[in-house]
Design a protein around this motif. Sequence first.
Motif, mmCIF file in Angstrom:
data_model
loop_
_atom_site.group_PDB
_atom_site.id
_atom_site.type_symbol
_atom_site.label_atom_id
_atom_site.label_comp_id
_atom_site.label_asym_id
_atom_site.label_seq_id
_atom_site.Cartn_x
_atom_site.Cartn_y
_atom_site.Cartn_z
ATOM 1 N N SER A 119 21.663 9.818 4.689
ATOM 2 C CA SER A 119 21.848 8.629 3.860
ATOM 3 C C SER A 119 20.634 7.730 4.035
ATOM 4 C CB SER A 119 23.130 7.880 4.252
ATOM 5 O OG SER A 119 23.091 7.491 5.611
ATOM 6 N N THR A 120 20.287 6.994 2.994
ATOM 7 C CA THR A 120 19.080 6.169 3.023
ATOM 8 C C THR A 120 19.425 4.702 2.805
ATOM 9 O OG1 THR A 120 18.674 6.455 0.642
ATOM 10 C CG2 THR A 120 17.653 8.057 2.144
ATOM 11 N N ALA A 121 18.549 3.835 3.300
ATOM 12 C CA ALA A 121 18.711 2.397 3.083
ATOM 13 C C ALA A 121 17.346 1.734 3.168
ATOM 14 C CB ALA A 121 19.657 1.788 4.112
ATOM 15 N N ALA A 173 11.286 4.040 9.205
ATOM 16 C CA ALA A 173 10.054 4.275 8.441
ATOM 17 C C ALA A 173 9.945 5.747 8.053
ATOM 18 C CB ALA A 173 8.827 3.821 9.228
ATOM 19 N N CYS A 174 10.925 6.216 7.319
ATOM 20 C CA CYS A 174 11.024 7.651 6.996
ATOM 21 C C CYS A 174 10.003 8.126 5.980
ATOM 22 C CB CYS A 174 12.423 7.978 6.502
ATOM 23 S SG CYS A 174 12.868 7.182 4.932
ATOM 24 N N GLY A 175 9.370 7.208 5.250
ATOM 25 C CA GLY A 175 8.412 7.637 4.237
ATOM 26 C C GLY A 175 9.069 8.520 3.194
ATOM 27 N N SER A 176 8.387 9.570 2.798
ATOM 28 C CA SER A 176 8.893 10.439 1.727
ATOM 29 C C SER A 176 9.828 11.534 2.232
ATOM 30 C CB SER A 176 7.717 11.065 0.973
ATOM 31 O OG SER A 176 6.930 11.853 1.858
ATOM 32 N N GLY A 177 10.107 11.569 3.544
ATOM 33 C CA GLY A 177 11.128 12.481 4.046
ATOM 34 C C GLY A 177 10.635 13.760 4.679
ATOM 35 N N TYR A 178 9.330 13.852 4.964
ATOM 36 C CA TYR A 178 8.818 15.053 5.642
ATOM 37 C C TYR A 178 9.612 15.321 6.906
ATOM 38 C CZ TYR A 178 5.572 18.023 8.316
ATOM 39 O OH TYR A 178 5.011 19.027 9.067
ATOM 40 N N TRP A 179 9.757 14.284 7.746
ATOM 41 C CA TRP A 179 10.481 14.450 9.009
ATOM 42 C C TRP A 179 11.981 14.411 8.802
ATOM 43 C CZ3 TRP A 179 8.011 16.214 13.053
ATOM 44 C CH2 TRP A 179 6.619 16.017 13.143
ATOM 45 N N THR A 180 12.441 13.647 7.821
ATOM 46 C CA THR A 180 13.876 13.560 7.550
ATOM 47 C C THR A 180 14.466 14.940 7.323
ATOM 48 O OG1 THR A 180 13.320 11.520 6.349
ATOM 49 C CG2 THR A 180 15.601 12.315 6.204
ATOM 50 N N GLU A 181 13.787 15.726 6.512
ATOM 51 C CA GLU A 181 14.287 17.074 6.205
ATOM 52 C C GLU A 181 14.365 17.924 7.464
ATOM 53 O OE1 GLU A 181 13.186 20.839 3.285
ATOM 54 O OE2 GLU A 181 12.522 18.803 2.777
ATOM 55 N N ARG A 182 13.373 17.835 8.314
ATOM 56 C CA ARG A 182 13.351 18.655 9.530
ATOM 57 C C ARG A 182 14.401 18.195 10.538
ATOM 58 N NH1 ARG A 182 9.075 18.970 6.714
ATOM 59 N NH2 ARG A 182 7.642 20.752 6.830
ATOM 60 N N TYR A 213 0.830 -1.207 0.000
ATOM 61 C CA TYR A 213 0.000 0.000 0.000
ATOM 62 C C TYR A 213 0.865 1.259 0.000
ATOM 63 C CZ TYR A 213 -2.980 3.716 1.821
ATOM 64 O OH TYR A 213 -3.636 4.920 2.001
ATOM 65 N N TYR A 214 1.867 1.292 0.863
ATOM 66 C CA TYR A 214 2.702 2.499 0.937
ATOM 67 C C TYR A 214 3.634 2.625 -0.261
ATOM 68 C CZ TYR A 214 0.804 3.895 5.369
ATOM 69 O OH TYR A 214 -0.065 4.345 6.330
ATOM 70 N N ARG A 215 4.044 1.522 -0.843
ATOM 71 C CA ARG A 215 4.809 1.613 -2.092
ATOM 72 C C ARG A 215 3.960 2.253 -3.190
ATOM 73 N NH1 ARG A 215 7.400 -3.764 -4.114
ATOM 74 N NH2 ARG A 215 8.239 -2.229 -5.591
ATOM 75 N N GLU A 216 2.697 1.816 -3.264
ATOM 76 C CA GLU A 216 1.794 2.338 -4.290
ATOM 77 C C GLU A 216 1.457 3.812 -4.041
ATOM 78 O OE1 GLU A 216 0.723 0.843 -6.936
ATOM 79 O OE2 GLU A 216 1.165 -1.279 -6.590
ATOM 80 N N ARG A 217 1.493 4.245 -2.786
ATOM 81 C CA ARG A 217 1.133 5.622 -2.443
ATOM 82 C C ARG A 217 2.302 6.590 -2.521
ATOM 83 N NH1 ARG A 217 -2.112 7.679 2.442
ATOM 84 N NH2 ARG A 217 -1.968 9.482 1.080
ATOM 85 N N ALA A 218 3.489 6.113 -2.791
ATOM 86 C CA ALA A 218 4.686 6.950 -2.691
ATOM 87 C C ALA A 218 4.570 8.242 -3.493
ATOM 88 C CB ALA A 218 5.916 6.154 -3.132
ATOM 89 N N SER A 241 10.130 0.819 1.576
ATOM 90 C CA SER A 241 9.756 1.150 0.200
ATOM 91 C C SER A 241 10.873 1.919 -0.502
ATOM 92 C CB SER A 241 8.474 2.002 0.203
ATOM 93 O OG SER A 241 8.257 2.596 -1.054
ATOM 94 N N GLN A 242 11.426 1.330 -1.552
ATOM 95 C CA GLN A 242 12.443 2.045 -2.322
ATOM 96 C C GLN A 242 11.830 3.251 -3.013
ATOM 97 O OE1 GLN A 242 15.831 1.402 -2.341
ATOM 98 N NE2 GLN A 242 15.819 3.428 -3.309
ATOM 99 N N GLU A 243 10.546 3.159 -3.349
ATOM 100 C CA GLU A 243 9.867 4.291 -3.978
ATOM 101 C C GLU A 243 9.857 5.504 -3.044
ATOM 102 O OE1 GLU A 243 8.188 0.544 -5.844
ATOM 103 O OE2 GLU A 243 8.837 1.190 -3.862
ATOM 104 N N MET A 244 9.633 5.279 -1.761
ATOM 105 C CA MET A 244 9.700 6.366 -0.782
ATOM 106 C C MET A 244 11.127 6.895 -0.667
ATOM 107 S SD MET A 244 6.721 7.112 0.669
ATOM 108 C CE MET A 244 5.132 6.421 1.190
ATOM 109 N N LEU A 245 12.094 5.995 -0.597
ATOM 110 C CA LEU A 245 13.485 6.408 -0.440
ATOM 111 C C LEU A 245 13.972 7.216 -1.639
ATOM 112 C CD1 LEU A 245 14.968 3.149 1.103
ATOM 113 C CD2 LEU A 245 14.437 5.282 2.284
ATOM 114 N N ASP A 246 13.473 6.907 -2.821
ATOM 115 C CA ASP A 246 13.846 7.694 -4.004
ATOM 116 C C ASP A 246 13.414 9.151 -3.840
ATOM 117 O OD1 ASP A 246 14.948 5.455 -5.183
ATOM 118 O OD2 ASP A 246 13.218 5.054 -6.483
ATOM 119 N N ILE A 247 12.268 9.357 -3.202
ATOM 120 C CA ILE A 247 11.793 10.724 -2.955
ATOM 121 C C ILE A 247 12.697 11.416 -1.937
ATOM 122 C CG2 ILE A 247 9.866 12.122 -2.114
ATOM 123 C CD1 ILE A 247 7.998 9.888 -3.129
ATOM 124 N N VAL A 248 13.080 10.690 -0.895
ATOM 125 C CA VAL A 248 14.001 11.261 0.100
ATOM 126 C C VAL A 248 15.329 11.625 -0.563
ATOM 127 C CG1 VAL A 248 15.233 10.863 2.263
ATOM 128 C CG2 VAL A 248 12.931 9.927 1.950
#
Length: 224
Positions: free
Chosen positions: A93-95, A54-63, A14-19, A77-84
């Motif tokens: 750094s992402t993994a 579970a960083c998702g698309s990076g909203y919190w990562t950036e902050r 679900y979260y991969r599809e929502r990325a 989800s690699q799709e989420m990590l690509d956004i980060v």
Amino acid sequence: MDDLDEMLSQQQQYYRERARDYDAWINNYLLPAEKKFEELVNSSPLTGDILEMACGSGYWTERISRVAHHVTALDGSQEMLDIVDGRQLPNVSTAQADLFNWNPPTQWDGIFFANWLAHVPDARFEQFWRTVSAALLPTGTVVIMDVAPAEKFIEEEVVDDSSLPIARRRLKDGRRFDIVKKYWEPEELLDRISPLGFTGKATPVGQEAGRGFVWYELEKRNEF
């Protein structure tokens, strides 16, 4: 594969599809408490080397990257990590990692995760906290942002009359997914993790806007 494994696989899918649309959604979703969250991040113990689970698309990562020395951001989800990665944050750094089957290669000064603990089923709860404990330095701090029961209103359908509370989600193309969604009362969560070696405080956020966000700051009392 048992029923729980199937549920967690469906949750990840679900979260991969929502990325692609998740980043715009999370910005809008957290907007009522954005200023308070900025204050909490800036005054938090999230300094040094931080692990974000579970960083998702990076909203919190950036902050977090603005106050930390370095952030290691994990997601299934690699799709989420690509956004980060597309944010091009120099100290991040992402993994890709399945957090239910991940062994920390080192320890960090602090750990952060947001909108994740609600997705951890009870059958995996203690093992997940073992992972958190193993990844955290003895003097480290865990910071969590998650949801309380007041946030149930955003769901289309919640089934919480069993040991595995479920939210049924729908993508724009109409496909439906069942995901784990446990809405913790703050004191209930603090009581639950106390025997697991963690203690701390919970700060409700967004109540004036009718929201049910909670900010937790925890210390590792002893090894679990």
